[in-house]
Design an enzyme around this catalytic site. Structure first.
Site, PDB file in Angstrom:
ATOM      1  N   HIS A 182      27.615  43.268 102.487  1.00 46.23           N
ATOM      2  CA  HIS A 182      28.536  42.149 102.239  1.00 46.23           C
ATOM      3  C   HIS A 182      28.683  41.880 100.743  1.00 46.23           C
ATOM      4  O   HIS A 182      29.797  41.634 100.256  1.00 46.23           O
ATOM      5  CB  HIS A 182      28.037  40.889 102.949  1.00 46.23           C
ATOM      6  CG  HIS A 182      28.307  40.871 104.419  1.00 46.23           C
ATOM      7  ND1 HIS A 182      27.645  41.696 105.304  1.00 46.23           N
ATOM      8  CD2 HIS A 182      29.175  40.130 105.170  1.00 46.23           C
ATOM      9  CE1 HIS A 182      28.082  41.460 106.528  1.00 46.23           C
ATOM     10  NE2 HIS A 182      29.011  40.522 106.483  1.00 46.23           N
ATOM     11  N   HIS A 224      19.049  39.110 103.833  1.00 45.22           N
ATOM     12  CA  HIS A 224      18.695  40.000 102.733  1.00 45.22           C
ATOM     13  C   HIS A 224      17.746  39.302 101.772  1.00 45.22           C
ATOM     14  O   HIS A 224      17.642  38.067 101.754  1.00 45.22           O
ATOM     15  CB  HIS A 224      19.944  40.444 101.959  1.00 45.22           C
ATOM     16  CG  HIS A 224      20.854  41.336 102.735  1.00 45.22           C
ATOM     17  ND1 HIS A 224      20.632  42.682 102.865  1.00 45.22           N
ATOM     18  CD2 HIS A 224      21.997  41.060 103.424  1.00 45.22           C
ATOM     19  CE1 HIS A 224      21.603  43.207 103.598  1.00 45.22           C
ATOM     20  NE2 HIS A 224      22.441  42.248 103.950  1.00 45.22           N
TER      21      HIS A 224
END
Length: 263
Positions: A182, A224
């Site tokens: 992303h 993440h």
């Protein structure tokens, strides 16, 4: 006349079986043998072997380099900061009520909506300039998916322990964390839009803000670590440079534009 004292062997005490005059051959030969009770000058047995050195990897662990210490420290800081920022990792987290909004933002940076939207706009476009820009945007998105998948498959860094695997449409490599796809896509798309679309300053600021908040949301959702997002931004920025260098146009790759030749 009394007989001299003798040793057990029957020889006179002090006799070496020959002349004992210094410098004589017998004295030289007898000098090579040490007397009982005296210390030899050198050991007659084999020399003791030096102690074996530990394996190379053990010596590195015993004496870590400065680079190794720095990397371990950076990893520890990364894990600690990522856990502190994961305030939307679950419904019971500190900012659990914001989690649905963050998941909606997650979908805005997913690869599938961008691919489908680009294909639809490219097929509906009626200008050569628009088709060219959209063709290169499609090329950029495909390159992004390929590079992120390859790096994730090579590094194989697991996602944070506090992450919930409820992501939108995942594939096999999505179980790995490094780098953030992303964040890579956000940096790539935002740079592409700012370069090829004429936008007012507020819209340009909004594009940059979207990319930044999208990357931050990856850490807040627990998807993440911080370094995954930071490297993703860097990778996306560099991928646009590759796309710009290999820009596709009807002049260098006419076969890609043959679809619209008869329109």
């Amino acid at each position: 006349m009394p007989s001299p004292r003798r040793t057990i062997e029957g020889r006179p005490l002090g006799s070496s079986g020959g002349s004992s005059v210094p410098g004589s051959p017998a004295h030289g030969a007898g000098g090579g043998r040490h007397r009982r009770g005296s210390f030899p000058l050198a050991s007659a047995g084999p020399a003791q072997a030096a102690p074996a050195l530990p394996p190379e990897e053990d010596r590195m662990n015993l004496n870590p380099s400065f680079l190794g210490i720095a990397l371990r420290s950076l990893l520890a800081i990364d894990l600690w900061l990522s856990k502190k920022l994961g305030v939307c990792a679950g419904e019971s987290s500190a900012w659990g009520s914001v989690r649905p909004l963050m998941k909606l933002l997650e979908i805005s940076g997913h690869g599938i909506p961008w691919l489908l939207g680009t294909l639809y706009c490219m097929l509906r476009s009626d200008s050569w300039a628009g088709r060219e820009v959209l063709m290169n945007l499609l090329f950029a998105l495909l390159l992004d998916l390929l590079m992120v998948a390859v790096i994730k498959g090579l590094v194989r860094r697991r996602r944070p322990a506090h992450n919930q695997m409820d992501m939108f449409f995942t594939v096999s490599v999505d179980k790995y964390s490094f780098p953030s796809g992303h964040a890579t896509r956000a940096a790539l798309v935002s740079r592409f839009i700012l370069k090829h679309l004429v936008l007012a300053i507020p819209l340009r600021v909004l594009v940059v803000l979207w990319a930044f908040v999208l990357g931050l949301s990856r850490v807040m959702l627990g998807r993440h670590n911080v370094t995954d997002v930071a490297f993703g931004f860097f990778l996306g920025y560099m991928l646009y440079s590759i796309v710009d260098y290999c820009w596709l146009s009807p002049h260098n790759v006419p076969v890609l534009f043959v679809l619209w030749n008869h329109q």
